[in-house]
Design a protein around this motif. Structure first.
Motif, PDB file in Angstrom:
ATOM      1  N   UNK A  91      48.321  43.733  11.720  1.00 40.12           N
ATOM      2  CA  UNK A  91      47.900  45.106  11.999  1.00 40.12           C
ATOM      3  C   UNK A  91      47.634  46.022  10.934  1.00 40.12           C
ATOM      4  N   UNK A  92      46.998  47.054  11.123  1.00 44.65           N
ATOM      5  CA  UNK A  92      46.439  48.044  10.041  1.00 44.65           C
ATOM      6  C   UNK A  92      46.787  49.389  10.783  1.00 44.65           C
ATOM      7  N   UNK A  93      47.273  50.072   9.831  1.00 44.85           N
ATOM      8  CA  UNK A  93      47.599  51.673  10.193  1.00 44.85           C
ATOM      9  C   UNK A  93      46.821  52.622   8.943  1.00 44.85           C
ATOM     10  N   UNK A  94      46.113  53.570   9.589  1.00 50.28           N
ATOM     11  CA  UNK A  94      45.628  54.539   8.899  1.00 50.28           C
ATOM     12  C   UNK A  94      46.117  55.858   9.062  1.00 50.28           C
ATOM     13  N   UNK A  95      46.738  56.621   8.261  1.00 51.40           N
ATOM     14  CA  UNK A  95      47.439  57.818   8.427  1.00 51.40           C
ATOM     15  C   UNK A  95      48.383  57.748   9.787  1.00 51.40           C
ATOM     16  N   UNK A  96      48.920  56.420   9.991  1.00 49.82           N
ATOM     17  CA  UNK A  96      49.831  56.522  11.031  1.00 49.82           C
ATOM     18  C   UNK A  96      49.125  56.121  12.417  1.00 49.82           C
ATOM     19  N   UNK A 121      39.927  63.206   0.568  1.00 46.55           N
ATOM     20  CA  UNK A 121      41.226  63.378   1.204  1.00 46.55           C
ATOM     21  C   UNK A 121      42.000  62.016   0.941  1.00 46.55           C
ATOM     22  N   UNK A 122      43.490  62.360   1.185  1.00 44.25           N
ATOM     23  CA  UNK A 122      44.623  61.149   0.803  1.00 44.25           C
ATOM     24  C   UNK A 122      44.421  60.377   2.177  1.00 44.25           C
ATOM     25  N   UNK A 123      44.982  59.059   2.076  1.00 49.02           N
ATOM     26  CA  UNK A 123      45.212  58.544   3.146  1.00 49.02           C
ATOM     27  C   UNK A 123      46.260  57.265   2.743  1.00 49.02           C
ATOM     28  N   UNK A 124      47.121  57.174   3.908  1.00 46.53           N
ATOM     29  CA  UNK A 124      48.145  56.172   3.784  1.00 46.53           C
ATOM     30  C   UNK A 124      47.735  54.981   4.622  1.00 46.53           C
ATOM     31  N   UNK A 125      47.554  53.693   4.108  1.00 42.88           N
ATOM     32  CA  UNK A 125      47.250  52.688   4.625  1.00 42.88           C
ATOM     33  C   UNK A 125      48.340  51.525   4.646  1.00 42.88           C
ATOM     34  N   UNK A 126      48.664  51.138   6.043  1.00 40.29           N
ATOM     35  CA  UNK A 126      49.552  50.094   6.095  1.00 40.29           C
ATOM     36  C   UNK A 126      49.098  48.794   6.574  1.00 40.29           C
ATOM     37  N   UNK A 127      49.446  47.956   6.118  1.00 34.68           N
ATOM     38  CA  UNK A 127      48.905  46.381   6.578  1.00 34.68           C
ATOM     39  C   UNK A 127      49.897  45.395   6.718  1.00 34.68           C
TER      40      UNK A 127
END
Length: 492
Positions: A91-96, A121-127
């Motif tokens: 799974x990958x999430x970008x900005x939730x 812009x800022x981004x939070x990436x969850x892998x």
């Protein structure tokens, strides 16, 4: 030389035709950070400021599970971007929000967020990911080393792919939090400071933090059973060292070397300025490799570095990198001289300090050991090529060039330069051209000929008068007593 991926010119041309020049349409990040040695490494469309890695590792099966959170900033209007990674992503999430992802190359994963990212812009990436790292081979090799009781990751120029997704180029540095869950009785070692550890239901979690910018290849992880020592340098820098419990005959020699870390950090500070990090140390796992690596704040040492006895010189080499290579990192891999030349020269200074051969005697020996026509001189330390990044010439001819620089500009300017470079580029990156400019500013001398001759000429330079008469002497020069210990740092 490892195989490189090429961008299709046809595809690029098609994209240009499909998008009007006036449109502000987001585009994919550049396929690589722009390094000619490794054109597919990294991505040109964003920067990472922080990695948060939450991992679980089972030594018995080599199974690694992880959730990586990356704090990124887009450097362009970005429709998609690449991560350097080789394990299986779930799974990958970008900005939730869930993002599309797909394998895009040997070590590449293309990520397409639901909403394009605007420049700045800022981004939070969850892998989220899992895999067995030792079974993963990219470009025909693996950097993940299993040990009898765990595993180690420490390699150059790449290591991150096997354990966390990244923008894998030293021009994009970030801070790190690394949290690792391992079975009770097993320890996890990483960079920086151990902020906490806790045990529950048969597992222990170790939380490490490196709060200064760190290149991705300098991030390290070691899991196993270690004897750990802690203390401080004479100036008060915290030191943590770790030794595999099954090092055998090399154990005492390893300890007699690495336990001098605090002393040597303070000694090097006299040449390079204040130590740039909040912790220091090293670890010696039970691995069959020969090399050591300057993994930030926590140096990796193969036990074979100490097969012939204690070797403080190799510790000097890797600790010198904390200034030259770690705090000030490469802008591109062709600048490798700024790492290896100066770490080797630190060994020359240590040799002089220990009365085992002066820097000038070592320069004489290197120059005299390689006559005209020797292949040694065909490698240019200032641009050796990807296949020769770690050639002996980068280390030895590289250090020789530094000694020629010293004799040319004089000790006062030279030692001021050694401190000025890590001070002016602290926690950043640098190039050889920038270093030359600084040397010229401090010394008041034009140095184009010197740098061109000693770093960029594929032949044996004539010995300059400033380097001293012995450098040009025809008679063989005796091997300095420190030479074999110095050379140990170059094993790969």
């Amino acid at each position: 030389m490892r195989k490189k991926l090429l961008v299709s010119a046809v595809a690029a041309a098609t994209l240009l035709l499909a998008v009007p020049a006036s449109a502000a349409t987001p585009t994919p990040g550049a396929p690589g950070a722009g390094d000619p040695y490794y054109p597919t490494y990294g991505d040109g469309g964003y920067r990472i400021s922080h990695y948060d890695l939450r991992l679980k590792y089972q030594p018995a099966t080599d199974q690694l599970e992880g959730t990586a959170t990356l704090l990124a900033t887009a450097t362009q209007d970005l429709s998609s971007f690449d991560l350097d990674f080789a394990l299986n992503i779930s799974e990958v999430l970008v900005n939730g929000h869930p993002a599309k992802f797909a394998v895009a190359g040997v070590q590449k994963v293309a990520v397409t967020p639901q909403t394009p990212l605007a420049a700045g812009s800022r981004a939070t990436v969850v892998v989220r990911y899992a895999g067995v790292p030792s079974t993963v081979s990219t470009y025909g090799f693996t950097a993940w080393q299993r040990t009898p009781d765990g595993a180690v990751i420490a390699d150059e120029p790449e290591a991150a792919w096997w354990w966390f997704p990244s923008n894998d180029h030293p021009s994009d540095k970030a801070t790190f939090d690394v949290s690792v869950l391992v079975p009770d009785g097993t320890q996890a070692i990483s960079n920086g400071v151990l902020t906490s550890q806790s045990s529950k239901l048969g597992w222990t979690r170790y939380n490490w933090r490196e709060n200064k910018p760190q290149a991705t290849y300098l991030a390290t992880l070691a899991v196993g059973k270690f004897d750990i020592t802690t203390g401080t340098s004479p100036s008060g820098i915290p030191v943590l060292n770790a030794y595999s419990q099954d090092l055998g005959d090399n154990a005492d020699a390893a300890r007699a070397s690495v336990e001098r870390t605090g002393e040597l950090v303070d000694w090097l500070s006299g040449y390079f300025g204040p130590y740039p990090f909040s912790a220091a140390g090293g670890y010696v796992p039970n691995v069959p490799t020969h090399y050591a690596l300057e993994t930030q704040t926590r140096v990796f040492y193969s036990p074979r570095q100490f097969a012939n006895g204690a070797n403080a010189s190799v510790v000097v080499h890797e600790l010198a990198h904390q200034w030259y290579g770690d705090s000030v990192s490469l802008e591109r891999w062709s600048d490798i001289w700024l790492n290896e030349g100066f770490a080797t020269y630190a060994q020359w200074l240590w040799s002089e300090h220990e009365g085992e051969g002066t820097a000038q005697q070592l320069a004489d020996y290197v120059y005299g050991s390689h006559p005209d026509g020797d292949a040694f001189w065909t490698v240019k330390p200032g641009d050796p090529g990807a296949a020769n990044q770690f050639d002996a010439a980068v280390y030895d001819r590289g250090a020789l060039a530094i000694q020629v620089l010293r004799t040319t500009i004089g000790d006062q300017a030279f030692f001021a330069l050694l401190k000025a470079w890590p001070a002016e580029h602290r926690y950043g990156n640098g190039t050889i051209a920038q270093f030359q400019a600084l040397a010229e500013r401090i010394s008041g001398k034009k140095l184009d000929d010197l740098f061109r001759t000693w770093l960029y000429t594929a032949s044996r330079p004539a010995a300059p008068a400033a380097a001293g008469a012995r450098l040009a002497a025809a008679a063989p020069v005796a091997e300095p007593r420190s030479w074999q210990q110095i050379k140990a740092a170059q094993q790969h």
